[in-house]
Write an enzyme that holds these catalytic residues in place. Structure first.
Site, PDB file in Angstrom:
ATOM      1  N   CYS A 193      83.693  -5.348 131.512  1.00  0.00           N
ATOM      2  CA  CYS A 193      84.116  -4.312 132.465  1.00  0.00           C
ATOM      3  C   CYS A 193      82.944  -3.449 132.947  1.00  0.00           C
ATOM      4  CB  CYS A 193      85.190  -3.444 131.845  1.00  0.00           C
ATOM      5  SG  CYS A 193      86.574  -4.417 131.247  1.00  0.00           S
ATOM      6  N   ASN A 216      94.053  -3.301 135.057  1.00  0.00           N
ATOM      7  CA  ASN A 216      92.643  -3.390 134.656  1.00  0.00           C
ATOM      8  C   ASN A 216      92.087  -4.699 135.202  1.00  0.00           C
ATOM      9  OD1 ASN A 216      90.241  -3.890 133.309  1.00  0.00           O
ATOM     10  ND2 ASN A 216      90.957  -3.091 131.342  1.00  0.00           N
ATOM     11  N   HIS A 269      85.394   2.853 135.286  1.00  0.00           N
ATOM     12  CA  HIS A 269      86.157   1.611 135.217  1.00  0.00           C
ATOM     13  C   HIS A 269      87.632   1.953 134.979  1.00  0.00           C
ATOM     14  CE1 HIS A 269      87.923  -2.002 133.824  1.00  0.00           C
ATOM     15  NE2 HIS A 269      87.891  -1.665 132.547  1.00  0.00           N
TER      16      HIS A 269
END
Ligand code: UT7
Length: 335
Positions: free
Chosen positions: A122, A290, A260
Site C-alpha cells: 500500500c 482499500n 492511503h
C-alpha cells in the site's frame, strides 16, 4: 538542445497529467452479508467502506492500467509514445513476470522505454513517485509513467470476513516529466520500513515462513488486522511528522492530506495524531474500499473531479502497509 549535464543540473520533476480507472462491477456491503457473517453496520462503523469495484474474471491489473492511461490521454491530450520509463506499483500483477509495466509498454507501442514493477504494497504509489522523481532529477530519464494498480479481488479469500470486506480494485496513473523552468512539484520525500513485522500482513508465494514466522501458503492476502492497525496509528503517524519536518511545512501549510485509504478509522486517528483536519483530508475508502497502491491517485482524482483540488495547492501523500513499509511525498499540485 541542452547537453545532458546541463539538463541534469537544471531538471526538476513535474506532474503533467493524471488518469484513473475502476472496473464496472460494484460489490456492496449488502452482497458481502451474503458471502460471510458480517453486516453493513459493522463494515461501515469499523472501516467506513460502503462498496468496492471488482474486476471481471478476464480483467487483470494490466487492463486496469490501460483504463487509467486511456482516461489520462482523453482528459489531457498527452502523448505517451515518447515516455522513457514506466513504473507500475502493484501487489497483484497479472504475472510475476513479464511485469505489468512491460505490458503497458507493449500495449501503447512505447518503443524506447525501460519498464519495471515495484512492490511496496500500500506504500507502492508514493514509493513509485519517489523513484520517478529521483530518475527525473538525476537526468537519467525525462518522461515517466507512474501507475498504482491492483486487482486485489483476485488474491482475496472471500471466506475470510476479516479481510474480504476490505479490498477493492482500481488503478491510477501520473505522467511525470522533467521540468526545465526550475519548478519541481515534489518538495520532500520520506520512507521507513519495519520488516520484522512483515508476517503481520502478507500474500504468500514460494516460502512457507517469513523469518521465524510460519505463514499460510494459499496465495491470499492474510492480515493480523489489530496489530497492523496499532502499527499504523503509532508508527505511521510518526512517519508523517518526519515527512512534514523534512519538507519544512506545517499541517496548516498543506492543503490536502492524502493518506492511503486503509480504513476510515485509521485515517481519523492519523488526523488526530498529526494535526490534520478531516476537512483537509482526501480518501477513496467509502466508494472503493482499500485499493492498496491505487488508493492515493483515486482519492486525488475524486478531489479533482469535485473541483476542490486546484493548481498550486500543497499535498502530503502517505502510503503504508505490507512490508510493513511507509512512503510519503509532499508535492505541489500543478494540474
Ligand atoms: O492497507 C494495508 C494496511 N492495512 C490496514 O491498515 C488494516 C488495519 N486493520 C484494520 O483496518 C482493522 O483491524 C480491521 C478493519 C481489519 C478490523 O477491525 P477491528 O476493529 O480491528 O476489529 P477486530 O479485528 O478487533 O475484531 C473485532 C471483532 C472480532 O470479534 P470478537 O473477537 O470481538 O468476538 C472479530 O471476529 O469483530 C469481528 N469481525 C467481524 N465482525 C463482523 C472481524 N471481521 C468482521 C466482519 N464482520 N467482517
Amino acid at each position: 538542445m541542452m547537453d545532458k549535464k546541463t539538463f541534469a543540473v537544471h531538471s526538476n520533476a513535474a506532474i503533467t497529467a493524471i488518469g484513473t480507472y475502476v472496473p464496472e462491477r460494484i460489490l456492496t456491503n449488502a452482497e458481502m452479508e451474503k458471502l460471510v457473517d458480517t453486516s453493513d453496520e459493522w463494515i461501515v462503523q469499523r472501516t467506513g467502506i460502503k462498496e468496492r469495484h471488482i474486476a471481471a474474471d478476464n480483467q487483470f491489473t494490466s487492463d486496469l492500467c490501460f483504463g487509467a492511461i486511456d482516461n489520462m490521454i482523453d482528459r489531457y491530450g498527452v502523448h505517451i509514445t515518447d515516455v522513457d520509463y514506466i513504473i507500475v506499483a502493484t501487489s497483484s500483477p497479472d504475472a510475476v513476470f513479464p511485469s505489468v509495466a512491460s505490458q503497458v509498454q507493449a500495449h501503447y507501442g512505447i518503443v524506447n522505454a525501460g519498464a519495471a514493477d515495484i512492490q511496496a504494497a500500500c506504500a507502492g504509489f508514493a514509493a513509485a513517485i519517489q523513484l520517478a522523481n529521483g530518475l527525473l532529477l538525476s537526468g537519467a530519464h525525462r518522461k515517466i509513467l507512474v501507475l498504482g494498480a491492483e486487482t486485489l479481488s483476485k488474491i482475496t479469500d472471500y471466506s475470510d470476513r476479516t479481510t474480504c470486506i476490505l479490498f477493492g480494485d482500481g488503478a491510477g496513473a501520473f505522467l511525470m516529466e522533467a521540468s526545465y523552468n526550475g519548478q519541481g512539484d515534489v518538495a520532500a520525500v520520506y520512507t521507513k520500513t519495519d520488516g520484522e513485522r512483515g508476517h503481520l500482513l502478507y500474500r504468500s508465494s514460494l516460502a512457507s515462513a517469513i523469518g521465524e514466522h510460519a505463514i499460510q501458503t494459499n496465495g491470499y492476502i492474510v492480515q493480523n488486522g489489530r496489530e497492523v492497525y496499532r502499527w499504523a496509528i503509532s508508527h505511521v503517524a510518526e512517519g508523517i511528522q518526519q515527512l512534514l519536518e523534512r519538507s519544512g511545512y506545517t499541517t496548516n501549510d498543506i492543503d490536502w492530506f492524502i493518506p492511503h485509504s486503509a480504513n476510515m478509522r485509521i485515517i481519523e486517528s492519523l488526523c488526530e495524531k498529526t494535526g490534520f483536519t478531516p476537512q483537509q483530508t482526501l480518501s477513496s475508502i467509502t466508494q472503493y474500499g482499500n485499493t492498496s497502491a491505487a488508493s492515493i491517485p483515486l482519492a486525488i482524482d475524486e478531489g479533482l473531479k469535485s473541483g476542490i483540488v486546484k493548481p498550486g495547492q500543497l499535498m502530503l501523500l502517505y502510503g503504508f502497509g505490507g512490508g510493513l513499509t511507509q512512503a510519503g511525498v509532499v508535492l505541489r499540485w500543478s494540474l
